[in-house]
Design an enzyme around this catalytic site. Structure first.
Site, mmCIF file in Angstrom:
data_model
loop_
_atom_site.group_PDB
_atom_site.id
_atom_site.type_symbol
_atom_site.label_atom_id
_atom_site.label_comp_id
_atom_site.label_asym_id
_atom_site.label_seq_id
_atom_site.Cartn_x
_atom_site.Cartn_y
_atom_site.Cartn_z
ATOM 1 N N ASP B 480 0.806 -1.220 0.000
ATOM 2 C CA ASP B 480 0.000 0.000 0.000
ATOM 3 C C ASP B 480 0.841 1.272 0.000
ATOM 4 O O ASP B 480 0.437 2.290 0.559
ATOM 5 C CB ASP B 480 -0.986 0.015 1.191
ATOM 6 C CG ASP B 480 -1.992 -1.124 1.115
ATOM 7 O OD1 ASP B 480 -2.209 -1.637 0.011
ATOM 8 O OD2 ASP B 480 -2.543 -1.497 2.161
ATOM 9 N N HIS B 481 2.006 1.210 -0.609
ATOM 10 C CA HIS B 481 2.854 2.390 -0.760
ATOM 11 C C HIS B 481 2.966 2.680 -2.261
ATOM 12 O O HIS B 481 3.820 2.133 -2.947
ATOM 13 C CB HIS B 481 4.244 2.149 -0.160
ATOM 14 C CG HIS B 481 4.202 1.694 1.266
ATOM 15 N ND1 HIS B 481 5.077 0.776 1.792
ATOM 16 C CD2 HIS B 481 3.346 2.022 2.276
ATOM 17 C CE1 HIS B 481 4.779 0.567 3.068
ATOM 18 N NE2 HIS B 481 3.728 1.308 3.381
#
Lengths: 178, 547
Positions: B480-481
């Site tokens: 989730d980056h």
């Protein structure tokens, strides 16, 4: 912490009182302890029957308001739920089990056993599974959180004062009383 | 009725990047208008949404954030939900199931709060190891912005330089708060890791440690940083929104930007957006900032293609939407004989970082190792019930499965690879806008790392912890980056933005945040995004002051 022996005695006492209450109306008056803690198991109150059965299946302090919600959810998703409870209750009265460990093996009917396991699961997980959706009954009242609540945080509830926790690991054997 | 508002600075997106820039522009005396695609929801609503989830869904971090039809985001509760917005293809499509939410406050609602800085070497991969790209500037340039970001967000961290990251560098300011204490699980991991040469460091984290900071209370160990901190002890952009309004900023929610309009001088003139009634509005300004995350920003630029910008706005380099990055993650679910006891303190509070650096990066990726510190009582409870237990045996098994299990993770540094590309799908969303289509392949650099380096090390760490059973995920997962889609560089030929996150093609358009990151490093990206936002804000204010 209460000793297991004490808890067992209480369970037996409650069980006997409950059976007595169901047997005769006169015994309601004699069973004030049970009546005060969980309501008198009247013949016309299905939640009392549900709590009576639950107290045999789940060896912990049970909150009647949570039981009311669980019973309501099961009544919505399970056909003829109160009759299933009645069957379990009759079996309990008939076999007088001292605890759930002695009671479950007496359930030879798979449907009765499934009903019992669903009730246990609802108290621990806080959810009643329906065909089309799940009914969430409770969160912090779910018993699965109380089993580890001496160490683990119930997610979203505060653990302590700011930075008030530490790295002490406790024994698995120190089971909390609840 | 269509409206046309105007402001000095127009910002699309209300996450950490948009909020930091908005406050700085307001403080400098300029007017600010922010557009947010999603709704604005109170914290207690999200907490209630979470608590009302059935327990099997409580680990789906997006579940308490039901999307509005006009602002869809990835949902993961079911396979069909998962396929309903992001159109993911390629050999590692699952590793790009990015978990951002389109709500006012953005993904900061459910970020972990971890703030690892990138290292000097992370910014010079090409020069040092012959892979990836070099950043447009060195660590020394970025360091003061890191410090400002740490103070703007309230980052706590260790005072001992030996426990600070990156090693052997000088900090211009100390962390505003000291570290958060470890619970038993993270302490045990630290002790065990040290025996095999892995240093588990206390994480710098945007969480108030022991004291209030910036009007937010200290952390009380609610162990719910994701999906939502119930008390706002962790920085989230939602806490900045009332302050922005108090300073005169205007925030329009449920406003889905769908077109960036340019004029003949290649300046941005307006942003067009739809409201929930599908009525189109526009906003005009002097400076425009697209800060709606690493997927939505390139999507919006591509959606804006026309005769003047045939490949999309800011895309003369054809790099918009390329180089999509995230740290491909592997997880190991382990079972031990002795209790570890996670679930005390924040859900993440430490990481092993020394595994991310070294000459081996010529051949394969560095990586960060950590242990999830979330309470495992939900997982333990459900697993024990699944076994059909009751009575004392049930209690004992819940306690054992909660205390004696853990999830270890390894997150690999990605390289900017041009074939990892966001384009516009032929599938449309509720408003009729193209959904993002993303091709993702983690690449051989990461695959070699997993084979030769990280998986053996992961197993070694698990065994050192006393694991009797180790289950490693069969495929790479997402961290989730979201990074890379509007990549930064000095050369307009192969990059989208300059060192201030200003679009090479349009001097009044800024694209700060993860999309601008030239490489990803192994750590969480937010603090670097925040540092780039502050650097961009300096440039924006300077540009406005000089006409």
């Amino acid at each position: 912490m209460r000793s297991p022996c004490t808890k067992l005695k209480i369970n037996r006492r409650r069980l006997l009182l409950g059976m007595s209450a169901l047997a005769t109306a006169a015994s309601f008056a004699q069973s004030r302890g049970l009546a005060e803690s969980s309501g008198p198991p009247s013949l016309t109150d299905p939640v009392s029957h549900f709590m009576f059965v639950s107290r045999v299946l789940v060896p912990h302090e049970l909150d009647r308001s949570v039981g009311h919600r669980i019973h309501g959810a099961f009544s919505d998703v399970e056909e003829d739920f109160d009759n299933k409870i009645k069957e379990l209750q009759d079996l309990i009265i008939k076999t007088s089990p001292v605890d759930v460990e002695h009671f479950m093996p007496t359930l030879t009917d798979i449907k009765q056993k499934n009903t019992a396991m669903k009730i246990i699961s609802a108290w621990y997980s806080g959810v009643v599974n329906g065909k089309s959706k799940d009914h969430t009954i409770g969160f912090e009242s779910s018993l699965m959180y109380k089993v580890t609540n001496d160490v683990m945080t119930i997610p979203s509830y505060a653990k302590s004062a700011p930075n008030g926790w530490n790295s002490t690991a406790v024994s698995l054997l120190n089971m909390p009383s609840f | 009725m269509p409206s046309n508002l105007s402001s000095d600075v127009i910002i699309v997106g209300t996450g950490v990047v948009g909020c930091l820039i908005a406050e700085q522009a307001l403080d400098a005396g300029f007017s600010v208008l922010m557009l947010e695609a999603g709704p604005r929801v109170s914290r207690d609503t999200i907490v209630e949404n979470y608590r009302n989830l059935p327990p099997r869904l409580r680990n789906h971090w997006n579940a308490p954030y039901p999307p509005k039809p006009w602002a869809p985001h990835l949902e993961t509760r079911t396979e069909s939900e998962g396929a309903s917005y992001l159109d993911l293809i390629g050999p590692n499509a699952k590793a790009y199931e990015q978990g951002y939410v389109r709500y006012a406050g953005g993904a900061t609602w459910h970020w972990a709060g971890i703030c690892w800085r990138m290292t000097p070497d992370d910014l010079r991969l090409k020069s040092l190891y012959g892979v990836g790209r070099d950043w447009a500037f060195s660590y020394d340039v970025l360091e003061p912005y890191y410090a400002r970001a740490e103070h703007a967000m309230g980052v706590c961290g260790p005072r001992d330089p030996a426990l600070q990251w990156p090693p052997n560098t000088t900090r211009s300011r100390p962390y505003p708060m000291g570290p958060i204490p470890f619970g038993p699980g993270e302490q045990r991991l630290t002790d065990v890791a040290a025996t095999i040469g892995m240093q588990n460091l206390p994480a710098p984290q945007a969480r108030n440690s022991g004291v209030s900071f910036d009007g937010r209370p200290p952390c009380c160990g609610n162990n719910n940083c994701f999906p939502v901190c119930p008390i706002a002890a962790k920085y989230d952009a939602a806490t900045a929104l009332p302050r922005i309004e108090a300073k005169g900023g205007k925030i329009i929610t449920n406003a889905v930007a769908y077109r960036v309009e340019t004029n003949s001088q290649k300046k941005i003139e307006a942003i067009h957006y739809f409201d929930p009634n599908k009525t189109s509005h526009s906003v005009s300004g002097k400076i425009f900032v697209l800060a709606c995350n690493g997927i939505e920003t390139p999507k919006l630029l591509l959606l804006s293609a026309n005769e003047k910008n045939p490949h999309g706005v800011a895309n003369s380099s054809d790099q918009v939407g390329r180089n999509m990055m995230d740290q491909p993650k592997l997880v190991a679910d382990v079972e031990m004989t002795e209790p570890l006891w996670t679930g005390v303190g924040p859900v993440q509070s430490s990481s092993i970082m020394n595994t991310s650096q070294g000459d081996f990066r010529r051949d394969y990726a560095g990586a960060m190792f950590r242990m999830e510190n979330m309470a495992r009582s939900t997982l333990g409870g459900l697993a024990a019930l699944e076994k059909g237990l009751y009575g004392k045996a049930l209690d004992q098994e819940i306690r054992r499965l909660s205390a004696c299990t853990a999830r270890l993770t390894v997150e690999h540094e990605p390289l900017p690879l041009s074939f990892n590309r966001l384009t516009l799908s032929d599938k449309k969303d509720w408003l009729g806008l193209s959904r993002p289509r993303i091709y993702y392949d983690v690449g051989d650099y990461v695959r070699r790392s997993a084979t030769q380096y990280t998986v053996p090390l992961l197993k070694k760490l698990a065994i050192a912890l006393g694991a009797t059973d180790i289950k490693i995920s069969p495929e790479f997962l997402h961290s989730d980056h979201i990074m890379g889609g509007t990549i930064m560089g000095n050369d307009p030929v192969d990059s989208v933005v300059d060192a201030d996150c200003r679009a090479h093609d349009h001097d009044n358009l800024f694209l700060p945040g993860g999309g601008a990151m030239t490489t990803g490093g192994s750590g969480n990206s937010t603090i670097t995004m925040a540092a780039l936002a502050i650097k961009a804000a300096d440039a924006i204010v300077g540009q406005l002051n000089h006409g």
